[in-house]
Design a protein around this motif. Structure first.
Motif, PDB file in Angstrom:
ATOM      1  N   CYS A 102       0.836  -1.213   0.000  1.00  0.00           N
ATOM      2  CA  CYS A 102       0.000   0.000   0.000  1.00  0.00           C
ATOM      3  C   CYS A 102       0.866   1.256   0.000  1.00  0.00           C
ATOM      4  CB  CYS A 102      -0.905   0.022   1.221  1.00  0.00           C
ATOM      5  SG  CYS A 102      -2.032  -1.333   1.295  1.00  0.00           S
ATOM      6  N   ALA A 103       1.555   1.509  -1.091  1.00  0.00           N
ATOM      7  CA  ALA A 103       2.306   2.769  -1.208  1.00  0.00           C
ATOM      8  C   ALA A 103       1.962   3.363  -2.576  1.00  0.00           C
ATOM      9  CB  ALA A 103       3.788   2.507  -1.018  1.00  0.00           C
ATOM     10  N   LEU A 104       2.971   3.635  -3.382  1.00  0.00           N
ATOM     11  CA  LEU A 104       2.665   4.235  -4.691  1.00  0.00           C
ATOM     12  C   LEU A 104       2.685   3.200  -5.807  1.00  0.00           C
ATOM     13  CD1 LEU A 104       4.444   7.669  -4.353  1.00  0.00           C
ATOM     14  CD2 LEU A 104       2.039   7.116  -4.165  1.00  0.00           C
ATOM     15  N   ALA A 105       3.807   2.509  -5.968  1.00  0.00           N
ATOM     16  CA  ALA A 105       3.871   1.424  -6.955  1.00  0.00           C
ATOM     17  C   ALA A 105       4.719   0.318  -6.359  1.00  0.00           C
ATOM     18  CB  ALA A 105       4.468   1.920  -8.269  1.00  0.00           C
ATOM     19  N   PRO A 106       4.097  -0.688  -5.767  1.00  0.00           N
ATOM     20  CA  PRO A 106       2.668  -0.977  -5.751  1.00  0.00           C
ATOM     21  C   PRO A 106       1.885  -0.077  -4.790  1.00  0.00           C
ATOM     22  CG  PRO A 106       3.835  -2.608  -4.437  1.00  0.00           C
ATOM     23  CD  PRO A 106       4.885  -1.742  -5.064  1.00  0.00           C
ATOM     24  N   GLY A 107       0.579  -0.102  -4.960  1.00  0.00           N
ATOM     25  CA  GLY A 107      -0.332   0.667  -4.115  1.00  0.00           C
ATOM     26  C   GLY A 107      -1.256   1.486  -4.997  1.00  0.00           C
ATOM     27  N   LEU A 108      -0.916   2.778  -5.122  1.00  0.00           N
ATOM     28  CA  LEU A 108      -1.743   3.644  -5.957  1.00  0.00           C
ATOM     29  C   LEU A 108      -1.768   3.130  -7.399  1.00  0.00           C
ATOM     30  CD1 LEU A 108      -3.406   6.126  -6.486  1.00  0.00           C
ATOM     31  CD2 LEU A 108      -1.311   7.494  -6.518  1.00  0.00           C
ATOM     32  N   ALA A 109      -0.636   2.594  -7.856  1.00  0.00           N
ATOM     33  CA  ALA A 109      -0.586   2.067  -9.233  1.00  0.00           C
ATOM     34  C   ALA A 109      -1.668   1.004  -9.449  1.00  0.00           C
ATOM     35  CB  ALA A 109       0.793   1.486  -9.519  1.00  0.00           C
ATOM     36  N   ASP A 110      -1.887   0.148  -8.453  1.00  0.00           N
ATOM     37  CA  ASP A 110      -2.896  -0.917  -8.580  1.00  0.00           C
ATOM     38  C   ASP A 110      -4.304  -0.320  -8.662  1.00  0.00           C
ATOM     39  OD1 ASP A 110      -1.267  -3.660  -7.518  1.00  0.00           O
ATOM     40  OD2 ASP A 110      -0.484  -1.728  -6.918  1.00  0.00           O
ATOM     41  N   VAL A 111      -4.535   0.742  -7.889  1.00  0.00           N
ATOM     42  CA  VAL A 111      -5.849   1.402  -7.942  1.00  0.00           C
ATOM     43  C   VAL A 111      -6.051   2.037  -9.323  1.00  0.00           C
ATOM     44  CG1 VAL A 111      -7.326   3.153  -6.878  1.00  0.00           C
ATOM     45  CG2 VAL A 111      -5.739   1.844  -5.463  1.00  0.00           C
ATOM     46  N   VAL A 131     -10.159  -2.347  -3.142  1.00  0.00           N
ATOM     47  CA  VAL A 131     -10.904  -1.090  -2.964  1.00  0.00           C
ATOM     48  C   VAL A 131     -11.621  -0.682  -4.242  1.00  0.00           C
ATOM     49  CG1 VAL A 131      -9.270  -0.304  -1.212  1.00  0.00           C
ATOM     50  CG2 VAL A 131      -8.970   0.437  -3.578  1.00  0.00           C
ATOM     51  N   GLU A 132     -12.626   0.175  -4.068  1.00  0.00           N
ATOM     52  CA  GLU A 132     -13.318   0.762  -5.208  1.00  0.00           C
ATOM     53  C   GLU A 132     -12.491   1.959  -5.681  1.00  0.00           C
ATOM     54  OE1 GLU A 132     -17.947   0.515  -4.484  1.00  0.00           O
ATOM     55  OE2 GLU A 132     -16.912   1.399  -2.774  1.00  0.00           O
ATOM     56  N   PRO A 133     -12.099   1.979  -6.956  1.00  0.00           N
ATOM     57  CA  PRO A 133     -11.135   3.010  -7.377  1.00  0.00           C
ATOM     58  C   PRO A 133     -11.649   4.445  -7.300  1.00  0.00           C
ATOM     59  CG  PRO A 133     -11.844   1.679  -9.250  1.00  0.00           C
ATOM     60  CD  PRO A 133     -12.381   1.004  -8.025  1.00  0.00           C
ATOM     61  N   VAL A 134     -12.901   4.677  -7.697  1.00  0.00           N
ATOM     62  CA  VAL A 134     -13.356   6.081  -7.768  1.00  0.00           C
ATOM     63  C   VAL A 134     -13.406   6.735  -6.378  1.00  0.00           C
ATOM     64  CG1 VAL A 134     -15.278   7.587  -8.407  1.00  0.00           C
ATOM     65  CG2 VAL A 134     -14.495   5.823  -9.997  1.00  0.00           C
ATOM     66  N   PRO A 135     -14.053   6.120  -5.384  1.00  0.00           N
ATOM     67  CA  PRO A 135     -14.013   6.755  -4.052  1.00  0.00           C
ATOM     68  C   PRO A 135     -12.598   6.865  -3.498  1.00  0.00           C
ATOM     69  CG  PRO A 135     -15.615   4.945  -4.101  1.00  0.00           C
ATOM     70  CD  PRO A 135     -14.877   4.906  -5.388  1.00  0.00           C
ATOM     71  N   PHE A 136     -11.758   5.880  -3.804  1.00  0.00           N
ATOM     72  CA  PHE A 136     -10.381   5.925  -3.299  1.00  0.00           C
ATOM     73  C   PHE A 136      -9.630   7.103  -3.916  1.00  0.00           C
ATOM     74  CE2 PHE A 136      -6.098   4.552  -2.363  1.00  0.00           C
ATOM     75  CZ  PHE A 136      -6.220   3.851  -1.165  1.00  0.00           C
ATOM     76  N   LEU A 137      -9.757   7.270  -5.245  1.00  0.00           N
ATOM     77  CA  LEU A 137      -9.065   8.381  -5.910  1.00  0.00           C
ATOM     78  C   LEU A 137      -9.645   9.724  -5.459  1.00  0.00           C
ATOM     79  CD1 LEU A 137      -8.690   6.941  -9.529  1.00  0.00           C
ATOM     80  CD2 LEU A 137      -6.961   7.062  -7.719  1.00  0.00           C
ATOM     81  N   ALA A 138     -10.960   9.745  -5.225  1.00  0.00           N
ATOM     82  CA  ALA A 138     -11.585  10.988  -4.769  1.00  0.00           C
ATOM     83  C   ALA A 138     -11.050  11.374  -3.391  1.00  0.00           C
ATOM     84  CB  ALA A 138     -13.100  10.821  -4.724  1.00  0.00           C
ATOM     85  N   GLU A 139     -10.901  10.395  -2.515  1.00  0.00           N
ATOM     86  CA  GLU A 139     -10.386  10.690  -1.180  1.00  0.00           C
ATOM     87  C   GLU A 139      -8.926  11.133  -1.248  1.00  0.00           C
ATOM     88  OE1 GLU A 139     -11.943  11.111   1.496  1.00  0.00           O
ATOM     89  OE2 GLU A 139     -10.241  11.291   2.875  1.00  0.00           O
ATOM     90  N   LEU A 140      -8.153  10.494  -2.125  1.00  0.00           N
ATOM     91  CA  LEU A 140      -6.756  10.921  -2.287  1.00  0.00           C
ATOM     92  C   LEU A 140      -6.694  12.360  -2.813  1.00  0.00           C
ATOM     93  CD1 LEU A 140      -4.925   7.814  -3.803  1.00  0.00           C
ATOM     94  CD2 LEU A 140      -4.841   8.650  -1.459  1.00  0.00           C
ATOM     95  N   ALA A 141      -7.551  12.667  -3.782  1.00  0.00           N
ATOM     96  CA  ALA A 141      -7.561  14.023  -4.345  1.00  0.00           C
ATOM     97  C   ALA A 141      -7.928  15.043  -3.274  1.00  0.00           C
ATOM     98  CB  ALA A 141      -8.535  14.093  -5.516  1.00  0.00           C
ATOM     99  N   ARG A 142      -8.884  14.666  -2.422  1.00  0.00           N
ATOM    100  CA  ARG A 142      -9.285  15.573  -1.338  1.00  0.00           C
ATOM    101  C   ARG A 142      -8.091  15.847  -0.407  1.00  0.00           C
ATOM    102  NH1 ARG A 142     -10.948  15.944   3.647  1.00  0.00           N
ATOM    103  NH2 ARG A 142     -10.513  13.790   4.195  1.00  0.00           N
TER     104      ARG A 142
END
Lengths: 335, 45
Positions: free
Chosen positions: A122-131, A310-321
């Motif tokens: 759970c970091a960037l790659a891997p992690g965010l990359a998987d999302v 995880v569900e990608p859209v809510p996850f990306l939305a929370e990261l963007a927030r």
């Protein structure tokens, strides 16, 4: 009181702790690090909601935890995850080396039996990359190929892992089978979002591919690369701010089919590596715990990467927030 | 004069090194059109 245990408060764990304490639903965090002074310093910066605890994986977990988050160097997180499973608590780990990732994925049966989610890488790659791959896959009927690249690292443990990843053996997923290649070979010029731009990247021995193949078992090809040259990495470190781990970037290319057409989606992120990795780890932890500050629901139980959990859209939305923003490449490449 | 020659030599070597480094990265296709934009909207597309 909803408490989260943070094991390891280095560059990523410290930023993760900051994000956790600012998450809705998290009332208290317990910080644990082999460097007691560092843990005390982080706790002091967090205020009264943070507390230092002396804990090791040889002991049972402290009581009444909502989740455990682990930001330890590779090889140390399996024991923490086992204690979390015994206690019936979800756990997220940021370790990205192949041995650590495999060790966590091996806990899949135990996690499913316990009805828990265990998130590896759970970091960037891997992690965010998987999302990002899961997000791109949502626009496709079939995902055929996934290629991931990264430049930069977050903190000393990550730098060591990065250096180790370009030596020895590197597996690559080709024609639905593992192929062994030399790590550091297979150079490719990767175009990250600005201001990073192009970087020469080579095959890396990382846990990224195991997580992608786990999440997308029908993949035909997958590769993972990192900025390859020692002098490149040194120059990158020397010319970027090191206060928060320095800036870096992640690039994801997803090739697949939609109807009769072949589609290519390229997504990327540029950010301070430690801050972004800590944010991904925190959002993953809060989501696994099912707290109000999380990002959607957890889609399955067992031990997996974020691409499966995880569900990608809510996850990306929370990261963007929280300030971690993703870009998509719109355009064409030269023939 | 000697110093000028040295500087020119250094610049030449640096140029060759940069050219080799650029050629060494293979397989990547430089984007020829379009660009990066932030994901936005309810679907983050």
């Amino acid at each position: 009181v909803t408490s989260v245990l943070v094991v390891g408060v280095g560059a990523v764990g410290g930023r993760c702790a900051r994000q956790l304490i600012e998450s809705e639903g998290v009332e208290h965090i317990l910080l644990c690090d082999r460097d007691g002074e560092r843990a005390a310093s982080v706790a002091q910066a967090m205020g009264p909601a943070a507390e230092v605890v002396e804990w090791s994986p040889a002991q049972a977990l402290p009581r009444d935890l909502a989740a455990v988050t682990c930001a330890l160097p590779g090889g140390l997180d399996r024991a923490v995850a086992e204690r979390a499973l015994e206690a019936g608590v979800p756990c997220a780990s940021s370790a990205d080396d192949p041995t650590s990732v495999s060790a966590l994925l091996d806990l899949d049966d135990a996690a499913r039996e316990a009805g828990l989610a265990l998130a590896a890488g759970c970091a960037l790659a891997p992690g965010l990359a998987d999302v990002l791959v899961r997000h791109a896959a949502g626009g496709l009927d079939d995902v055929i190929e996934v290629h991931v690249a990264r430049v930069g690292g977050a903190g000393a443990a990550c730098a060591a892992s990065l250096a180790a990843s370009v030596s020895g053996d590197a597996r690559e997923w080709r024609d639905r089978a593992w192929v062994h290649e030399r790590a550091g070979s297979g150079h490719r010029l990767v175009w990250f979002p600005p201001p990073v731009g192009s970087f020469d990247c080579a095959r890396a021995n990382t846990g990224q591919l195991a997580l992608l193949v786990d999440a997308f078992p029908d993949l035909e090809r997958a590769s993972a690369r990192v900025a390859a040259r020692r002098w490149q990495r040194a120059a990158w470190r020397a010319t970027r701010s090191r206060g928060e781990g320095g800036y870096g970037a992640v690039w994801v290319e997803v090739r697949g089919r939609r109807g009769d057409a072949r589609e290519v989606t390229v997504l990327g992120v540029v950010d301070r590596m430690a801050v972004a990795a800590g944010t991904v780890l925190a959002v993953a932890t809060v989501t696994l715990a099912g707290l109000a500050g999380g990002a959607g629901r957890v889609t399955t139980t067992g031990a997996h990467g974020l691409g499966a959990l995880v569900e990608p859209v809510p996850f990306l939305a929370e990261l963007a927030r929280r300030g971690v923003r993703v870009a998509v490449f719109d355009g064409s490449a030269a023939a | 004069m000697k110093a000028v020659r040295r500087v020119l030599m250094l610049l030449t070597l640096a140029g060759i090194a940069a050219w080799v480094a650029r050629l060494r990265g293979r397989g990547g296709v430089p984007p020829s059109g379009g660009g990066w934009r932030e994901l936005r909207g309810p679907d983050y597309r």
